[in-house]
Design an enzyme around this catalytic site. Structure first.
Site, PDB file in Angstrom:
ATOM      1  N   GLU A 116       0.858  -1.184   0.000  1.00 18.21           N
ATOM      2  CA  GLU A 116       0.000   0.000   0.000  1.00 18.21           C
ATOM      3  C   GLU A 116       0.896   1.236   0.000  1.00 18.21           C
ATOM      4  OE1 GLU A 116      -3.555  -2.109   2.589  1.00 18.21           O
ATOM      5  OE2 GLU A 116      -2.012  -0.952   3.598  1.00 18.21           O
ATOM      6  N   ASP A 145      -0.160   0.045  10.655  1.00 19.33           N
ATOM      7  CA  ASP A 145       0.227  -1.216  11.293  1.00 19.33           C
ATOM      8  C   ASP A 145       1.591  -1.691  10.827  1.00 19.33           C
ATOM      9  OD1 ASP A 145      -1.644  -1.734  13.178  1.00 19.33           O
ATOM     10  OD2 ASP A 145      -2.475  -3.509  12.225  1.00 19.33           O
ATOM     11  N   LYS A 287      -6.719  -6.043  11.390  1.00 21.47           N
ATOM     12  CA  LYS A 287      -7.428  -4.779  11.193  1.00 21.47           C
ATOM     13  C   LYS A 287      -8.372  -4.474  12.357  1.00 21.47           C
ATOM     14  CE  LYS A 287     -10.464  -2.300   8.019  1.00 21.47           C
ATOM     15  NZ  LYS A 287     -11.239  -2.350   6.766  1.00 21.47           N
ATOM     16  N   ASP A 451     -15.553  -7.425  10.094  1.00 27.02           N
ATOM     17  CA  ASP A 451     -16.537  -6.384   9.814  1.00 27.02           C
ATOM     18  C   ASP A 451     -17.955  -6.950   9.769  1.00 27.02           C
ATOM     19  OD1 ASP A 451     -15.959  -7.848   7.572  1.00 27.02           O
ATOM     20  OD2 ASP A 451     -15.055  -6.192   6.466  1.00 27.02           O
TER      21      ASP A 451
END
Length: 859
Positions: A116, A145, A287, A451
């Site tokens: 990323e 992270d 996450k 999630d």
């Protein structure tokens, strides 16, 4: 006037409308259900008797059709009560002044500066800082992270650039709030000299910032003159490692400070960098753990009642998305019970021929809206506005009004350093020990798709979510552009959700009497994605094999039993086709190239060409099944048109088996090999993805000198994308090595021949990416089965690679032996010729000597 104001006060801030044609659709579904029941009845009535062929195939088809029918019943929850939401921003603006609006905390999560890139991350950060909303009421938190100093440096640069970017966006009402996307579109359509001047100035600032970040990334370190500009760089020292470091909290912009302003004197948003503590032996929960740390740290600094969380590749595409979400939370009648407002995931690089179905039209525009009708809108992990109370574990109690909020009220006069030190404690590994974090508070731990489970837990506490799909995309990211990446992504989702189905969070158990049956079934649509592959595989293989073996599985056309089969197939296919056509016609195609996407792959994707990417076991299965059905179709046509001799039948079956084996074996042919002649220097380039294991070997096969043979080898230098030297091999006739690519890009392999003769080389290189090498934070839930498959795949690649190298060695040895044999023969011939010549010369000399002696004796 008072009457009008009273009417405005009671007017709802959003409206819910049911989709049209609901009654007709329900009647249509009932006819399909009757057809499914008739199909089940046919299978039970016509079971093959003992001794008849095809009993196992019949059972397999019945198994597949029962699962298909049950899953179809579950999927109707996504279409039974479809509703659409419509917010009224104008009523919100009339009812609430800017000073009375609540604050927003925005969470952006990243995990790896290579997977990323920091430039992509800060583009997302800058996009959410530039909302059409009072800047002093926005607080943006970046959770890193990866604990990367480069990411912190990129955010530090973004904090300075934001002083120019935010006023530029608001002054000219820029639609694309991500600077990377905006400037790549070359959007200079406004014909104003002041705009062109500002546009050029801001673009130059952005390009300068990009070049500085790229330069730091290439060097692998931050220059000392930059480190001296902010105290935060002192957190990184020789003891800081990715998985072993202290909590790092740095407030780059204190938005509550009146002196924190942009170039036009307007207040700035708060900007915070967070890298939670990581220590060996402590669970980090990926996450979910990152999000929970953000919830606690943000509560210490800004404590806004509304939280927006986005992935680092999902930038904000609508400057008014915050105001749309507020219409749901601030509605007087229904707003107090709303827990979160979920937006769909959309992508900026999708094209007209969406070959990998990245648009998810049916899911985004029908199924999610159907789940919303039952009060079961899913939380998908990004593009979601949360009520802090519901996300923190509180149950709905009937009175949860959102009041006006100010960051300065929460800081209570504390300095930036005091807030940072207090926040570091909240991000420590040991803070959650003995608490309800990850159980009843925050995101749920221990689940592959945290999630989905978190959204279910919030609904079971009495809250009601909302799904909102606006005509203008609120968030956009980058979609997969190759088939293998798309399949791997889908496999991760389906595998993770199937694990939830067998956990204590199964919606039919955990949500029993807490949420409606329709919502429970709605969750089942996605939690059962994975097992539906079994009946699909069965239906793809069993009929094809049965056709080859002359085993009937379906009723004949004249039979009445043929009608339910034909109707269910035709009705379901026609409905899906109409659905896709209607939804597809309403879409606008975007084609913005992102830096994180391979340029060649993007070109093929734009043309609508399927890019299979790297070799994968999934592609092998697909190709094998396709070929099996192709041969079965050919066999069926042949059987219908011609008489089928026994030999032809055997040949067809043998061909199917052979082709299937060839497809499987060909999947392991990812190596690149070349045999070439080198004079002085030859270089080869090979594009490698991050994390790939690169195997390479070379063998000097022969020299072009007819009489030359030497053990002098060649030199090989391997360099990475940034010019760094990876291998330096000297004077070798053969060698093989492997290394892991820690940088994505083009690797160069340069050979140097020091001998005066041309040399023939055999060079082989292979770059393979295997599942168990991927350490991305989002990929942590690979099953052991896929790890073993990845290891087996790598082992087969290595066997092929080793075989190629041994073949080259054998060729070299054969040539060496041939040269030595030829040299021995030439030597023997030379020695024989020399011996004959010497013998002839000796005879001639002796003869001349005797002739002289004979002449002398006569005299």
């Amino acid at each position: 006037m008072s009457g009008k104001r009273g009417d405005e006060a009671v007017n709802p801030l959003f409206e819910t409308r049911a989709a049209r044609g609901g009654a007709a659709h329900k009647l249509f579904c009932l006819t399909i259900l009757c057809g499914i029941v008739l199909i089940w009845s046919y299978r039970l009535i016509h079971i093959p008797r003992a001794g008849q062929p095809g009993k196992h195939a019949w059972a397999a088809m019945f198994f597949a059709e029962v699962l298909f029918g049950l899953y179809w019943i579950i999927t109707q929850s996504g279409r039974w009560r479809v509703v659409y939401r419509y917010p009224f921003k104008d009523r919100l603006s009339t009812r609430y002044e800017d000073k009375k609006l609540p604050g927003f905390d925005v969470f952006v999560c990243t995990a790896d500066p290579i997977l990323e890139p920091p430039l992509m991350v800060i583009s997302t950060v800058l996009s959410v800082m530039a909302y059409n909303y009072p800047s002093e009421k926005i607080s943006v938190y970046l959770s890193d992270d990866g604990g990367s100093e480069l990411t912190f440096y990129a955010l530090f640069e973004a904090s300075k650039f934001s002083k120019y970017w935010i006023p530029f966006c608001k002054k000219y009402n820029v639609e694309l709030r991500s600077p990377e996307v905006y400037f790549s579109c070359q959007n200079t359509s406004v014909d104003e000299s002041s705009f062109v001047q500002d546009w050029t100035s801001v673009k130059e600032l952005y390009e300068d910032m990009k070049s500085r970040i790229d330069s730091a990334a290439a060097k692998g370190c931050i220059p000392e003159e930059i480190r001296d500009q902010h105290k935060g760089f002192s957190e990184w020292n020789s003891k800081v490692k990715k998985h072993d470091h202290q909590s790092i909290v740095q407030i780059l912009i204190d938005g509550w400070n009146p002196e924190a302003t942009d170039i036009e004197g307007n207040r700035m948003p708060t900007l915070v960098y967070l890298s939670r503590e990581k220590r060996p032996g402590w669970p980090h929960n990926f996450k979910a753990g990152s999000m929970n740390s953000l919830i606690r740290v943000s509560a210490e600094i800004s404590n806004a009642p509304i939280i927006l969380n986005v992935d680092c590749d999902m930038y904000s595409n609508d400057g008014d998305a915050i105001r749309d979400a507020l219409c749901f939370f601030l509605d007087e009648k229904q707003g107090q019970q709303i827990s979160y407002v979920q937006y769909p995931q959309n992508y900026n690089n999708t094209v007209k021929n969406d070959v990998y179905a990245n648009l998810n039209l049916a899911i985004n525009q029908i199924e999610f809206c159907g789940l919303d009708g039952f009060g079961g809108a899913l939380y998908v992990g990004t593009g979601c506005f949360h009520r802090r109370e519901s996300l923190s574990g509180n149950k709905y109690s009937g009175s949860h009004r959102i009041e006006s909020h100010s960051v300065i009220d929460n800081t209570k006069g504390r300095s930036v350093q005091e807030l940072e030190e207090a926040s570091k404690i909240l991000a420590n590994c040991s803070y959650e020990k003995g608490t309800q974090w990850g159980k009843e508070m925050g995101l749920i731990y221990g689940c592959p798709v945290e999630d989905i489970v978190t959204g279910l837990a919030i609904q079971c506490r009495g809250w009601k979510p909302v799904y909102y799909n606006p005509s203008k995309y609120a968030f956009q990211g980058v979609a997969p552009t190759t088939l293998d990446i798309s399949l791997i992504q889908f496999k991760r989702w389906s595998g993770g959700m199937f694990q939830v189905f067998f956990s204590k969070y199964c919606p039919f158990i955990y949500g029993h009497r807490k949420i409606s049956l329709g919502a429970q079934m709605g969750y089942g649509i996605y939690l059962l994605w994975a097992p539906v592959s079994l009946p699909t595989l069965c239906y793809a293989v069993v009929p094809a094999l049965s056709l080859l073996c002359d085993i009937p599985l379906f009723p004949q056309v004249p039979s009445l039993w043929f009608i339910p089969f034909a109707y269910v197939f035709a009705a379901k296919t026609a409905y899906t086709l109409v659905e896709d056509l209607v939804l597809g016609l309403s879409q606008t195609a975007f084609a913005v190239t992102a830096k994180v996407v391979d340029d060649e792959a993007q070109k093929r994707y734009r043309k609508g060409l399927i890019d299979f990417g790297n070799s994968s076991i999934m592609l092998v299965i697909i190709a094998t099944i396709a070929l099996l059905n192709l041969f079965s179709l050919a066999w069926g046509i042949k059987k219908t048109l011609f008489s089928a001799p026994e030999t032809f039948e055997k040949l067809m079956r043998f061909s199917v088996t052979t082709v299937a084996v060839m497809v499987i074996l060909s999947s392991f042919g990812g190596a690149f090999g070349v045999r070439f002649v080198i004079n002085r220097e030859e270089c080869f380039s090979h594009k490698v993805e991050y994390g790939n294991t690169v195997h390479f070997s070379f063998v000097v096969i022969k020299s072009e000198g007819s009489w030359h043979y030497s053990e002098d080898g060649v030199d090989l230098v391997v360099k990475g994308p940034n010019g760094e030297q990876i291998h330096d091999i000297r004077d070798k006739t053969s060698d093989k090595h492997e290394f892991v690519a820690y940088h994505q890009g083009v690797y160069r392999f340069c050979f140097t021949n020091k001998s005066p003769y041309h040399e023939t080389l055999d060079f082989d290189v292979h770059a393979g990416h295997f599942l168990y090498h991927d350490e991305h934070a989002k990929d942590e839930h690979f099953k052991p089965l896929f790890e073993h498959i990845g290891k087996l795949e790598e082992a087969l690649y290595n066997i092929q690679f080793e075989q190629h190298w041994l073949e080259a060695q054998t060729d070299r040895q054969a040539i060496v032996n041939e040269k030595m044999s030829r040299g021995a023969i030439h030597k023997a011939l030379f020695e024989s010729a020399a011996l004959i010549l010497a013998s002839g010369l000796q005879v001639y000399i002796l003869r001349r000597l005797f002739e002289r002696k004979l002449g002398a004796s006569r005299v």
